[in-house]
Scaffold this active site. Structure first.
Site, mmCIF file in Angstrom:
data_model
loop_
_atom_site.group_PDB
_atom_site.id
_atom_site.type_symbol
_atom_site.label_atom_id
_atom_site.label_comp_id
_atom_site.label_asym_id
_atom_site.label_seq_id
_atom_site.Cartn_x
_atom_site.Cartn_y
_atom_site.Cartn_z
ATOM 1 N N LEU A 111 14.882 -33.631 -55.923
ATOM 2 C CA LEU A 111 13.766 -33.409 -56.846
ATOM 3 C C LEU A 111 14.236 -32.891 -58.203
ATOM 4 O O LEU A 111 15.158 -32.084 -58.292
ATOM 5 C CB LEU A 111 12.782 -32.405 -56.239
ATOM 6 C CG LEU A 111 12.142 -32.817 -54.905
ATOM 7 C CD1 LEU A 111 11.152 -31.752 -54.445
ATOM 8 C CD2 LEU A 111 11.469 -34.178 -54.988
ATOM 9 N N HIS A 112 13.579 -33.399 -59.237
ATOM 10 C CA HIS A 112 13.813 -32.920 -60.603
ATOM 11 C C HIS A 112 12.458 -32.741 -61.279
ATOM 12 O O HIS A 112 11.412 -32.960 -60.645
ATOM 13 C CB HIS A 112 14.723 -33.897 -61.364
ATOM 14 C CG HIS A 112 14.261 -35.324 -61.320
ATOM 15 N ND1 HIS A 112 13.054 -35.739 -61.838
ATOM 16 C CD2 HIS A 112 14.822 -36.442 -60.778
ATOM 17 C CE1 HIS A 112 12.906 -37.039 -61.663
ATOM 18 N NE2 HIS A 112 13.963 -37.495 -61.001
ATOM 19 N N GLU A 113 12.487 -32.401 -62.557
ATOM 20 C CA GLU A 113 11.235 -32.104 -63.265
ATOM 21 C C GLU A 113 10.277 -33.299 -63.307
ATOM 22 O O GLU A 113 9.071 -33.102 -63.454
ATOM 23 C CB GLU A 113 11.529 -31.623 -64.695
ATOM 24 C CG GLU A 113 11.978 -30.177 -64.774
ATOM 25 C CD GLU A 113 10.864 -29.182 -64.387
ATOM 26 O OE1 GLU A 113 9.720 -29.377 -64.827
ATOM 27 O OE2 GLU A 113 11.151 -28.237 -63.638
ATOM 28 N N HIS A 146 9.721 -35.456 -60.751
ATOM 29 C CA HIS A 146 8.972 -35.324 -59.495
ATOM 30 C C HIS A 146 8.000 -34.139 -59.574
ATOM 31 O O HIS A 146 6.857 -34.228 -59.134
ATOM 32 C CB HIS A 146 9.923 -35.063 -58.319
ATOM 33 C CG HIS A 146 10.951 -36.129 -58.086
ATOM 34 N ND1 HIS A 146 12.294 -35.901 -58.257
ATOM 35 C CD2 HIS A 146 10.835 -37.409 -57.676
ATOM 36 C CE1 HIS A 146 12.964 -37.001 -57.952
ATOM 37 N NE2 HIS A 146 12.108 -37.942 -57.601
ATOM 38 N N GLN A 151 14.703 -50.112 -49.151
ATOM 39 C CA GLN A 151 14.538 -50.445 -50.562
ATOM 40 C C GLN A 151 15.856 -50.474 -51.322
ATOM 41 O O GLN A 151 15.876 -50.687 -52.534
ATOM 42 C CB GLN A 151 13.525 -49.529 -51.249
ATOM 43 C CG GLN A 151 13.971 -48.102 -51.456
ATOM 44 C CD GLN A 151 12.837 -47.257 -52.024
ATOM 45 O OE1 GLN A 151 11.890 -46.936 -51.332
ATOM 46 N NE2 GLN A 151 12.938 -46.903 -53.308
ATOM 47 N N LYS A 166 7.926 -43.961 -65.003
ATOM 48 C CA LYS A 166 9.376 -44.220 -65.114
ATOM 49 C C LYS A 166 9.741 -45.508 -64.375
ATOM 50 O O LYS A 166 10.547 -46.308 -64.842
ATOM 51 C CB LYS A 166 10.126 -43.022 -64.541
ATOM 52 C CG LYS A 166 11.512 -43.294 -64.002
ATOM 53 C CD LYS A 166 12.510 -43.210 -65.096
ATOM 54 C CE LYS A 166 13.937 -43.565 -64.714
ATOM 55 N NZ LYS A 166 14.282 -43.688 -63.355
ATOM 56 N N GLN A 218 7.334 -50.722 -60.229
ATOM 57 C CA GLN A 218 6.943 -50.175 -58.921
ATOM 58 C C GLN A 218 5.490 -49.693 -58.947
ATOM 59 O O GLN A 218 4.711 -49.965 -58.027
ATOM 60 C CB GLN A 218 7.883 -49.026 -58.570
ATOM 61 C CG GLN A 218 7.419 -48.158 -57.422
ATOM 62 C CD GLN A 218 8.441 -47.092 -57.082
ATOM 63 O OE1 GLN A 218 9.490 -47.406 -56.538
ATOM 64 N NE2 GLN A 218 8.175 -45.842 -57.405
ATOM 65 N N SER A 278 17.137 -39.028 -60.354
ATOM 66 C CA SER A 278 18.085 -38.454 -59.382
ATOM 67 C C SER A 278 19.471 -39.059 -59.577
ATOM 68 O O SER A 278 20.476 -38.449 -59.236
ATOM 69 C CB SER A 278 17.606 -38.721 -57.954
ATOM 70 O OG SER A 278 16.287 -38.255 -57.792
HETATM 71 P P1 AMP Z 1 12.053 -41.382 -56.439
HETATM 72 O O1 AMP Z 1 12.393 -40.120 -55.724
HETATM 73 O O2 AMP Z 1 13.074 -41.838 -57.426
HETATM 74 O O3 AMP Z 1 11.602 -42.476 -55.505
HETATM 75 O O4 AMP Z 1 10.776 -41.041 -57.321
HETATM 76 C C1 AMP Z 1 9.612 -40.541 -56.736
HETATM 77 C C2 AMP Z 1 8.486 -40.607 -57.736
HETATM 78 O O5 AMP Z 1 8.819 -39.822 -58.887
HETATM 79 C C3 AMP Z 1 8.220 -42.031 -58.234
HETATM 80 O O6 AMP Z 1 6.832 -42.243 -58.349
HETATM 81 C C4 AMP Z 1 8.896 -42.030 -59.582
HETATM 82 O O7 AMP Z 1 8.344 -42.966 -60.490
HETATM 83 C C5 AMP Z 1 8.654 -40.612 -60.047
HETATM 84 N N1 AMP Z 1 9.622 -40.244 -61.084
HETATM 85 C C6 AMP Z 1 10.968 -40.360 -61.022
HETATM 86 N N2 AMP Z 1 11.527 -39.974 -62.184
HETATM 87 C C7 AMP Z 1 10.506 -39.616 -63.007
HETATM 88 C C8 AMP Z 1 10.422 -39.142 -64.350
HETATM 89 N N3 AMP Z 1 11.518 -38.944 -65.100
HETATM 90 N N4 AMP Z 1 9.208 -38.875 -64.863
HETATM 91 C C9 AMP Z 1 8.082 -39.063 -64.129
HETATM 92 N N5 AMP Z 1 8.096 -39.515 -62.851
HETATM 93 C C10 AMP Z 1 9.284 -39.785 -62.300
#
Ligand code: AMP
Length: 284
Positions: free
Chosen positions: A33-35, A37, A61, A149, A153, A186
Site C-alpha cells: 500500500l501507498h498513498e 491506495h 492478471q 491511474k 482497468q 507499488s
Molecule cells: P493495485 O494494488 O496496483 O492493484 O491497485 C489497487 C487500486 O489502487 C487500483 O484501483 C489502482 O488503480 C489504485 N491505485 C494505484 N495507484 C494509484 C495512484 N497513484 N493513485 C490513485 N489510485 C491508485
C-alpha cells in the site's frame, strides 16, 4: 479491524454490517500500500459506514514472464496502514481460497481490452475482470473504489459491472502523484536511483500530449508529441502511447476532448503506466 482469509468469514462480517443497514465500501488492492491506495481508503471511509480492503496478489492478471513472483508483499505494514486509516475489515485470501482446483470460469470484457495495455499483457484483463467480479461477489459492497491511474482497468470494471448487473457503484479516484509528477505505484520501488530520477519524464510527456488535445488537436498528433517528448529521456523505452475516447476507449481521430492519453514505458525491467484525461478544450 478484523483480518480474515476465508470467504465465509467475509460473508459473516459484511452480512452483519449490512444487517445494521451500514453502507459498505470495498477497495480491492494487491497490497504494498501507498498513498494512492490510501486515498481510495480515505474516500471510502468518508462515504461508507463499513470499509473493506482486500489484499490479494492475483496470479491470473500477471502475463507469462511478468513480476508475479517478485511483486512486493508487505502484509504486516499494509495491515498497520489499513488500521490507521480506520478500515473495518481486511480480506487477505490465499491463492487456493480464490482459485480452488476446479474453477473453470473466466470473465472477458470485449473491445475495451483490445488496445492500450491489452495486446502487451496477454490475459491480463481477463484476470482482472474475473478477480474483480469474484471480490465484488464476496464482499457485496454498495460502492467500490478504483484509481484512475489504471484508467483502462477502471473502464473495463465499469463495463462489466453494467453488463453483469452487479449492484455496486464504481467510484473512480484521481491519480495520486509524487511532488515531481510520478504516479505512485507499488512498482516504483523496483527503480534504481537513476531510473527514479528519470521517471517523471513519462508524466511530463503525457502533459505535452494532453496540451495538444486541450488545444483541439487530434489524438494522433498528441501521441506523436508524447513520443517526441519521451525520446529526450534515453532511459525510457516506450511500449505504447494511445489517445482514446474516455468512455469506451474507442479510437477515432477526430480532434479535441474528451480524450484520454495513456502510455506504458519501461525503465529497465520496470514497466510504468500513466494517463491524463482531458475533459474540456482550453479556451485559447
Ligand atoms: P493495485 O494494488 O496496483 O492493484 O491497485 C489497487 C487500486 O489502487 C487500483 O484501483 C489502482 O488503480 C489504485 N491505485 C494505484 N495507484 C494509484 C495512484 N497513484 N493513485 C490513485 N489510485 C491508485
Amino acid at each position: 479491524m478484523e483480518v480474515v482469509r476465508t470467504i465465509p468469514e467475509v460473508r459473516a462480517q459484511v452480512g452483519a454490517a449490512r444487517a445494521r443497514d451500514f453502507t459498505v465500501g470495498c477497495i480491492p488492492t494487491m497490497g504494498a500500500l501507498h498513498e494512492g491506495h490510501l486515498s481510495l481508503v480515505r474516500r471510502a471511509r468518508e462515504e461508507c459506514h463499513y470499509v473493506v480492503l482486500t489484499i490479494f496478489v492475483n496470479p491470473t492478471q500477471f502475463s507469462p514472464g511478468e513480476d508475479f513472483a517478485r511483486y512486493p508483499r508487505q502484509e504486516e505494514r499494509d495491515l498497520a496502514l489499513a488500521e490507521a486509516e480506520g478500515v473495518d475489515l481486511v480480506f487477505a485470501p490465499s491463492v487456493e481460497e480464490m482459485y480452488p482446483p476446479d474453477v473453470r470460469t473466466t470473465v472477458h470484457v470485449a473491445e475495451l481490452t483490445e488496445g492500450m495495455c491489452g495486446p502487451h499483457r496477454p490475459g491480463h484483463f481477463d484476470g482482472v475482470a474475473t478477480v474483480v467480479v469474484k471480490l465484488l461477489n464476496i464482499t457485496t459492497p454498495h460502492r467500490a473504489y478504483f484509481g484512475e491511474k489504471d484508467f483502462q482497468q477502471l473502464q473495463v470494471i465499469r463495463r462489466l459491472v453494467a453488463d453483469l448487473n452487479i449492484p455496486v457503484e464504481v467510484i473512480g479516484c484521481a491519480t495520486v502523484r509524487e511532488p515531481d509528477g510520478l504516479a505512485l505505484s507499488s512498482r516504483n520501488m523496483y527503480l534504481t536511483q537513476e531510473q527514479r530520477r528519470a521517471a517523471p519524464a513519462l508524466y511530463r510527456a503525457l502533459q505535452v500530449g494532453a496540451a495538444v488535445i486541450a488545444k483541439g488537436g487530434r489524438g494522433s498528433d498528441a501521441e506523436e508529441a508524447v513520443r517526441t517528448s519521451l525520446a529526450s529521456e534515453p532511459l525510457f523505452q516506450l511500449q505504447y502511447v494511445e489517445a482514446r475516447r474516455p468512455d469506451d476507449l474507442r479510437r477515432d481521430d477526430l480532434p479535441g476532448p474528451p480524450m484520454v492519453i495513456a502510455a506504458a514505458a519501461f525503465l529497465g525491467d520496470t514497466r510504468l503506466i500513466d494517463n491524463i484525461v482531458v475533459q474540456k478544450e482550453l479556451d485559447q
